[in-house]
Enzyme design. Structure first.
Site, PDB file in Angstrom:
ATOM      1  N   GLY A 297     -10.250   2.306  -9.446  1.00  0.00           N
ATOM      2  CA  GLY A 297      -9.778   1.000  -9.041  1.00  0.00           C
ATOM      3  C   GLY A 297      -8.597   0.918  -8.620  1.00  0.00           C
ATOM      4  O   GLY A 297      -7.872   0.033  -8.456  1.00  0.00           O
ATOM      5  N   CYS A 298      -7.609   2.077  -8.849  1.00  0.00           N
ATOM      6  CA  CYS A 298      -6.331   2.245  -8.265  1.00  0.00           C
ATOM      7  C   CYS A 298      -6.150   2.682  -6.839  1.00  0.00           C
ATOM      8  O   CYS A 298      -6.816   3.859  -6.793  1.00  0.00           O
ATOM      9  CB  CYS A 298      -5.558   3.074  -9.320  1.00  0.00           C
ATOM     10  SG  CYS A 298      -5.298   2.360 -10.815  1.00  0.00           S
ATOM     11  N   GLU A 299      -5.304   2.405  -5.924  1.00  0.00           N
ATOM     12  CA  GLU A 299      -5.116   2.992  -4.777  1.00  0.00           C
ATOM     13  C   GLU A 299      -4.401   4.383  -4.723  1.00  0.00           C
ATOM     14  O   GLU A 299      -4.782   5.206  -4.165  1.00  0.00           O
ATOM     15  CB  GLU A 299      -4.212   1.952  -3.608  1.00  0.00           C
ATOM     16  CG  GLU A 299      -5.300   1.085  -3.100  1.00  0.00           C
ATOM     17  CD  GLU A 299      -4.691   0.155  -2.213  1.00  0.00           C
ATOM     18  OE1 GLU A 299      -3.392   0.656  -1.696  1.00  0.00           O
ATOM     19  OE2 GLU A 299      -4.950  -1.005  -1.860  1.00  0.00           O
TER      20      GLU A 299
END
Length: 137
Positions: free
Chosen positions: A50-52
């Site tokens: 869920g982190c870029e």
């Protein structure tokens, strides 16, 4: 809920500076202070979804209190994660569930600088911390 000492120190430091440039510099300095994760900890299982940016998170329960270590490939994210760690390290699983991420970054004067993607990423990190704390109670 009282703040862990490291979080109280961060809050005091960030509230003492006026400009965004000073806060940004301090944010980078916090990121540089993050202890490096060992290569064997930078594995898929520790990667926060869920982190870029790439963010690895490792949590350990010590005497009923959580200690997290983390790393990121992005300087700004490293700083934000360092401030999140300052806020949550030493908390119990129940206290961890109660952490208000937007409120913490608002207190630090950094909420305006949190883009939606950064905010989502930090929420994903906090969510992962909560998941770890529930699975290893």
């Amino acid at each position: 809920m009282s703040l862990p000492r490291e979080a109280a120190n961060a809050l005091e430091a960030f509230q003492a500076v006026g400009s965004w440039e000073q806060r940004a510099r301090m944010l980078m300095q916090w990121g540089e202070r993050l202890p490096a994760l060992a290569d064997e900890e930078k594995v898929e299982a520790n990667l926060v979804q869920g982190c870029e940016s790439l963010v690895w998170l490792v949590g350990r329960l010590q005497d009923g209190h959580w200690q997290f270590t983390a790393s990121s490939d992005a300087r700004m994210i490293r700083g934000l994660v360092a401030l999140l760690l300052a806020r949550v390290n030493g908390l119990s699983a129940a206290e961890l569930q109660a952490v208000d991420l937007p409120e913490w970054f608002a207190q630090l004067g950094l909420s305006r600088q949190l883009s939606p993607s950064r905010s989502n990423g930090l929420n994903a990190v906090l969510q992962r911390m909560r998941e770890l704390s529930l699975t290893q109670n």
